[in-house]
Structure formats: structure tokens, C-alpha cells
Enzyme design. Structure first.
Site, PDB file in Angstrom:
ATOM      1  N   LYS A 134      58.852  47.730 129.745  1.00  0.00           N
ATOM      2  CA  LYS A 134      59.867  48.624 129.180  1.00  0.00           C
ATOM      3  C   LYS A 134      59.402  50.075 129.112  1.00  0.00           C
ATOM      4  CE  LYS A 134      62.781  45.389 126.742  1.00  0.00           C
ATOM      5  NZ  LYS A 134      63.277  44.879 125.468  1.00  0.00           N
ATOM      6  N   ARG A 186      58.367  37.624 125.392  1.00  0.00           N
ATOM      7  CA  ARG A 186      59.252  37.557 126.566  1.00  0.00           C
ATOM      8  C   ARG A 186      58.721  38.504 127.638  1.00  0.00           C
ATOM      9  NH1 ARG A 186      63.471  40.584 128.416  1.00  0.00           N
ATOM     10  NH2 ARG A 186      65.204  39.505 129.433  1.00  0.00           N
TER      11      ARG A 186
HETATM   12  C1  YH5 Z   1      64.405  41.769 124.331  1.00  0.00           C
HETATM   13  O1  YH5 Z   1      63.636  42.699 124.040  1.00  0.00           O
HETATM   14  N1  YH5 Z   1      65.323  42.618 126.569  1.00  0.00           N
HETATM   15  S1  YH5 Z   1      66.824  42.765 128.837  1.00  0.00           S
HETATM   16  C2  YH5 Z   1      64.249  47.787 130.732  1.00  0.00           C
HETATM   17  C3  YH5 Z   1      63.008  47.761 131.353  1.00  0.00           C
HETATM   18  C4  YH5 Z   1      62.288  46.596 131.440  1.00  0.00           C
HETATM   19  C5  YH5 Z   1      62.812  45.420 130.882  1.00  0.00           C
HETATM   20  C6  YH5 Z   1      62.217  48.976 133.196  1.00  0.00           C
HETATM   21  N2  YH5 Z   1      66.704  40.910 126.899  1.00  0.00           N
HETATM   22  C7  YH5 Z   1      65.197  41.753 125.530  1.00  0.00           C
HETATM   23  O2  YH5 Z   1      63.957  43.189 129.645  1.00  0.00           O
HETATM   24  N3  YH5 Z   1      66.157  39.649 124.888  1.00  0.00           N
HETATM   25  C8  YH5 Z   1      66.251  42.079 127.372  1.00  0.00           C
HETATM   26  O3  YH5 Z   1      62.528  48.940 131.861  1.00  0.00           O
HETATM   27  C9  YH5 Z   1      66.040  40.690 125.742  1.00  0.00           C
HETATM   28  N4  YH5 Z   1      64.560  40.711 123.501  1.00  0.00           N
HETATM   29  C10 YH5 Z   1      65.409  39.674 123.769  1.00  0.00           C
HETATM   30  N5  YH5 Z   1      65.495  38.670 122.880  1.00  0.00           N
HETATM   31  C11 YH5 Z   1      65.943  44.303 129.003  1.00  0.00           C
HETATM   32  C12 YH5 Z   1      64.608  44.211 129.641  1.00  0.00           C
HETATM   33  C13 YH5 Z   1      64.051  45.457 130.241  1.00  0.00           C
HETATM   34  C14 YH5 Z   1      64.761  46.631 130.187  1.00  0.00           C
END
Ligand code: YH5
Length: 285
Positions: free
Chosen positions: A228, A262
Site C-alpha cells: 500500500k 492480508r
Molecule cells: C484491507 O486493508 N484492502 S483492497 C492499494 C495498493 C495496494 C493494495 C498499490 N481489501 C483491504 O489491497 N480488506 C483491500 O497500493 C481489504 N483490509 C481488508 N479487510 C486494497 C489493497 C491495495 C490498495
């Protein structure tokens, strides 16, 4: 200080998770139709191979999402989300002995996935969509309630809190009460502070540091920080260079009591988590 661990179990449909240790949840990529020239079966095979690889690396949950939460991402119709998610849940449950988590806010996806063996509803909107709470109650599944300020389209524009910890806690408490009132048992609930969902870098860091105080209800915590932008911003790294930062956060999350992490990079995270737990076991023993 590290957190004491309680030895509860999380019922997830036909499986139970032993929460005396930290679990790694692998994020399964499901490629939208328009991004693949190989057709439906190629896509499904690629996703199944990815799931198999994450399970071999030690993931104990597989998280499947059919909706992109990126700012500006196209909205997905209910039917499209059902078509993407439900057959994948079914295919994974047919082949692997694992807990399938569904990253969804849509009542029809909750019901459809529960019917084919999903174990956990992972809703970034904390069952706020009309019909989602009832679908979750009817499914009998465990639920992860996440905090978000605003909605995915606009949440990063100007996030503001008087106190991020107080406000996240108060939101999660309200949603827990709503779940209990609707008839979901307390031992089926997981909380998530929602890193990156309507939060500046400073908000994310403060919330992460205060994670042990996020448990007024003593419910298990799930942490999602993999790749993230809080890592990108803190270290000035593009998305493909965020693994070391993510591993540091995974270890810190374990020491702060998180029970589910996660991630995209399962093998590396499982080693980091196990190493942290080995030290913690010696500390307690
Ligand atoms: C979460 O924190 N996050 S989707 C932007 C990024 C990298 C990854 C490049 N679903 C979560 O994973 N469910 C998502 O930058 C989630 N907790 C829970 N429970 C977003 C994601 C991401 C977004």
C-alpha cells in the site's frame, strides 16, 4: 510491549481458525475479462495456480475480490461480481482445504459465495450496504468489519480526523453492536482499522502504532498493508519495491497482536510472521 494472546477460535463455515497464532491471508488476483485474451478457463486456471502456490507457501485463508477499490476504478455490476467471484470460490473449495474469504459488500455475492463454501465475509464497507447485514446473518459466516472514511472514489482526497484512533474505534464499536443486534455471534467478528482507506500517511502510522488500543471489545484484528501507499510514502518506493517495508509492518503487526495479515507476498510474509512468533513464544515461555 507485545500483546497477550487469547486462545479463541474463529468459526469460518466448514472450518475453524485457531487464533492463538497469526494467520496469513493471501490475496487472490482475479483478472477482469478485458485484461485477458485467454478466455474464462485460462483465467480460472491462472487464479487456481496462484491460490495453490499461496497455500503451499503457508497461507491459511484465500481472499477473493471481484470489485476494484482503487480510486477511479470502473464500477462492477452485481451480476458481473457474482460471475467473477462465486465460481472461483466454488473451484477453490473443490480443490483445496482452506478458508475462502470474500472481499465484497454485495448481498447477492455474500449469499452466493456462502452457498458454495466461503468461510469469511471481508467487507471494506462493514456491512453498511442495504441488504448486506441480513445476507451476512443468513450466511452464518464470520465477518471482518473494516473502517473506511468516505468511499473508495474520493476517500484519499482530504482525509481528516480529530483523533483517528478514537474515531476508528467508535465506528468499529458501532458496527459490532449492529452485528450483535442483527444476530451475528460475537465470536464470528474480526476488526480491521482499514489502512489506506480515507487516511493520510500520518493517520496510518498513528493507527498502526496504536493497534493494541484498537481492541476495546477484544476482538481479533486483521491488518492489510501489503504494497500500500503508506509504505510507498514512508519509504519513497514504487509499488514493486514495497516488500521489505511490508514485511517490517507484518512483524510489527504480529507484535501488536494482529491475528490475520492480508498480503500479496505470502511466502515471505509467512517466514517473517513465524520468526516474530518464535521470538514471542520464547518471551512468554
Ligand atoms: C484491507 O486493508 N484492502 S483492497 C492499494 C495498493 C495496494 C493494495 C498499490 N481489501 C483491504 O489491497 N480488506 C483491500 O497500493 C481489504 N483490509 C481488508 N479487510 C486494497 C489493497 C491495495 C490498495
Amino acid at each position: 510491549m507485545t500483546q497477550a494472546r487469547n486462545n479463541s477460535r474463529l468459526p469460518c463455515g466448514d472450518r475453524e481458525l485457531d487464533l492463538s497464532r497469526t494467520h496469513v491471508m493471501g490475496i487472490l488476483n482475479i483478472t477482469p475479462d478485458s485484461f485477458s485474451d485467454g478466455g474464462r478457463y485460462t483465467r480460472r486456471d491462472a487464479a487456481l495456480a496462484h491460490a495453490e502456490q499461496m497455500l503451499a507457501a503457508g497461507a491459511t485463508l484465500i481472499d477473493i475480490g471481484g470489485e476494484s477499490t482503487r480510486p477511479g476504478a470502473a464500477l462492477v455490476s452485481v451480476q458481473e461480481e457474482i460471475d467473477r467471484v462465486v465460481p472461483m470460490v466454488e473451484a477453490i473449495k473443490a480443490r483445496f482445504d482452506t478458508v475462502v474469504s470474500i472481499d465484497t459488500s454485495t448481498p447477492e455475492v455474500i449469499s452466493g459465495s456462502a452457498a458454495v463454501g466461503a468461510g469469511l465475509i471481508n467487507d471494506i464497507r462493514a456491512l453498511c450496504r442495504p441488504g448486506a447485514m441480513q445476507a451476512a446473518v443468513d450466511s452464518g459466516l464470520a465477518v471482518c468489519l473494516m473502517h473506511m472514511q468516505g468511499d473508495p472514489q474520493t476517500m484519499q482526497q482530504a482525509p481528516h480526523y480529530d483523533s483517528v484512533l478514537v474515531q476508528v474505534n467508535s465506528f468499529l464499536e458501532q458496527r459490532v453492536q449492529a452485528c450483535l443486534q442483527a444476530g451475528i455471534e460475537r465470536n464470528k467478528l474480526v476488526l480491521d482499522p482499514g489502512f489506506g482507506f480515507g487516511k493520510s500517511l500520518q493517520h496510518n502510522l498513528e493507527l498502526f502504532a496504536a493497534m493494541p488500543q484498537l481492541q476495546p471489545l477484544d476482538l481479533p484484528i486483521l491488518v492489510g498493508v501489503s504494497r500500500k501507499s503508506m509504505i510507498g510514502q514512508a519509504l519513497d518506493r514504487p509499488v514493486d519495491q514495497r516488500l521489505p517495508g511490508g514485511l517490517a509492518l507484518a512483524v510489527l503487526a504480529v507484535t501488536k497482536g494482529a491475528r490475520i495479515i492480508r498480503v500479496h507476498d505470502v511466502a515471505e510474509t509467512v517466514d517473517a510472521v513465524r520468526m516474530a512468533e518464535a521470538v514471542m513464544a520464547a518471551e512468554q515461555g
